[in-house]
Design a protein around this motif. Structure first.
Motif, PDB file in Angstrom:
ATOM      1  N   MET A 156     -16.270  14.999  -1.027  1.00 41.75           N
ATOM      2  CA  MET A 156     -16.701  13.756  -1.666  1.00 41.75           C
ATOM      3  C   MET A 156     -15.524  12.808  -1.883  1.00 41.75           C
ATOM      4  SD  MET A 156     -19.373  15.394  -4.431  1.00 41.75           S
ATOM      5  CE  MET A 156     -19.932  13.885  -5.166  1.00 41.75           C
ATOM      6  N   LEU A 157     -14.370  13.372  -2.157  1.00 41.85           N
ATOM      7  CA  LEU A 157     -13.204  12.544  -2.433  1.00 41.85           C
ATOM      8  C   LEU A 157     -12.634  11.873  -1.185  1.00 41.85           C
ATOM      9  CD1 LEU A 157     -11.619  14.790  -5.141  1.00 41.85           C
ATOM     10  CD2 LEU A 157     -12.268  12.394  -5.444  1.00 41.85           C
ATOM     11  N   THR A 158     -13.117  12.260  -0.014  1.00 41.92           N
ATOM     12  CA  THR A 158     -12.673  11.597   1.222  1.00 41.92           C
ATOM     13  C   THR A 158     -13.447  10.309   1.465  1.00 41.92           C
ATOM     14  OG1 THR A 158     -14.209  12.858   2.596  1.00 41.92           O
ATOM     15  CG2 THR A 158     -11.984  13.786   2.277  1.00 41.92           C
ATOM     16  N   ALA A 159     -14.539  10.124   0.728  1.00 42.21           N
ATOM     17  CA  ALA A 159     -15.347   8.912   0.889  1.00 42.21           C
ATOM     18  C   ALA A 159     -14.574   7.701   0.382  1.00 42.21           C
ATOM     19  CB  ALA A 159     -16.663   9.053   0.139  1.00 42.21           C
ATOM     20  N   PRO A 160     -14.811   6.547   1.016  1.00 40.44           N
ATOM     21  CA  PRO A 160     -14.150   5.325   0.552  1.00 40.44           C
ATOM     22  C   PRO A 160     -14.565   5.018  -0.892  1.00 40.44           C
ATOM     23  CG  PRO A 160     -15.392   4.914   2.588  1.00 40.44           C
ATOM     24  CD  PRO A 160     -15.676   6.313   2.166  1.00 40.44           C
ATOM     25  N   ASN A 161     -13.646   4.547  -1.656  1.00 48.53           N
ATOM     26  CA  ASN A 161     -13.872   4.162  -3.054  1.00 48.53           C
ATOM     27  C   ASN A 161     -14.220   5.329  -3.985  1.00 48.53           C
ATOM     28  OD1 ASN A 161     -13.399   1.460  -2.366  1.00 48.53           O
ATOM     29  ND2 ASN A 161     -15.550   1.177  -1.823  1.00 48.53           N
ATOM     30  N   ALA A 162     -14.098   6.564  -3.523  1.00 51.22           N
ATOM     31  CA  ALA A 162     -14.366   7.719  -4.389  1.00 51.22           C
ATOM     32  C   ALA A 162     -13.212   7.878  -5.372  1.00 51.22           C
ATOM     33  CB  ALA A 162     -14.523   8.976  -3.558  1.00 51.22           C
ATOM     34  N   THR A 163     -13.561   8.176  -6.607  1.00 54.57           N
ATOM     35  CA  THR A 163     -12.543   8.426  -7.629  1.00 54.57           C
ATOM     36  C   THR A 163     -12.770   9.804  -8.230  1.00 54.57           C
ATOM     37  OG1 THR A 163     -13.840   7.535  -9.446  1.00 54.57           O
ATOM     38  CG2 THR A 163     -12.446   5.956  -8.219  1.00 54.57           C
ATOM     39  N   VAL A 164     -11.745  10.313  -8.860  1.00 52.03           N
ATOM     40  CA  VAL A 164     -11.868  11.610  -9.534  1.00 52.03           C
ATOM     41  C   VAL A 164     -12.965  11.527 -10.602  1.00 52.03           C
ATOM     42  CG1 VAL A 164     -10.681  13.285 -11.003  1.00 52.03           C
ATOM     43  CG2 VAL A 164      -9.490  12.281  -9.042  1.00 52.03           C
TER      44      VAL A 164
END
Length: 195
Positions: A156-164
């Protein structure tokens, strides 16, 4: 007769003890929600201050009065010196004990047996835990994230605009948990993902 009702935590309920003390005829009952490991015991202090020579301190069970033989003996000795008896309502050591000769001796023996009983229970618990671990059983709180969730978080964190924060919210875990299970996300790891 003056009662003392005690539980170790706020989550525990005093009602069983209160009912038993009322049924025993206590004219006043002092309550406390504190571990006997804590030296500050306001309920016990208030009860001891209230008691007079000839009175009897009533407890539901001996371990409600004190946790160790030493604590129980100090309390018993103080009561003995003040001319106050002790009555225990339940357990193997139930009975009334006057602050004289045989009563004091018997109380010392009861306190030793109560501590021995706690030690036996503790030893059995430890043995049970060790046996469960030897069988491969995992004890304690279940992990917050399993391997699948960790892999999902990394994906999920590889998605654009993904944050912790957004991934943690979607996985229903805290950011701290996510950092713990995916240490490369830690701010100290100089990860490129921004908050």
């Amino acid at each position: 007769m003056v009662g003392l009702a005690r539980v170790s935590t706020d989550e525990q309920d005093l009602q069983l003890q209160l009912d038993a003390l009322a049924q025993a005829g206590c004219i006043r009952v002092f309550e406390e929600k504190v571990s006997t490991r804590n030296l500050d015991r306001p309920g016990l202090a208030a009860a001891l201050n209230y008691l007079r020579p000839g009175d009897t301190l009533v407890v539901w069970k001996l371990d409600r009065l004190g946790r160790s033989v030493k604590d129980l003996l100090i309390i018993a000795d103080d009561l003995h010196e003040a001319g106050i008896g002790i009555r225990i309502l339940t357990g193997r050591l139930a009975g009334g004990y006057a602050p004289t000769g045989e009563g004091k001796f018997f109380f010392t023996m009861m306190a030793a047996f109560a501590e021995l009983e706690r030690d036996i229970i503790r030893d059995r618990t430890i043995a049970g835990v060790q046996a469960a671990r030897a069988r491969g059983k995992r004890l304690g709180r279940p992990p917050a994230m399993d391997d699948e969730m960790v892999a999902q978080a990394r994906h999920m964190l590889t998605a654009p605009n993904a944050t912790v924060s957004s991934v943690a919210k979607l996985l229903r875990v805290s950011r701290a948990t996510l950092y713990r299970y995916v240490p490369e996300l830690s701010p100290t790891a100089h990860n490129a993902i921004t908050e």
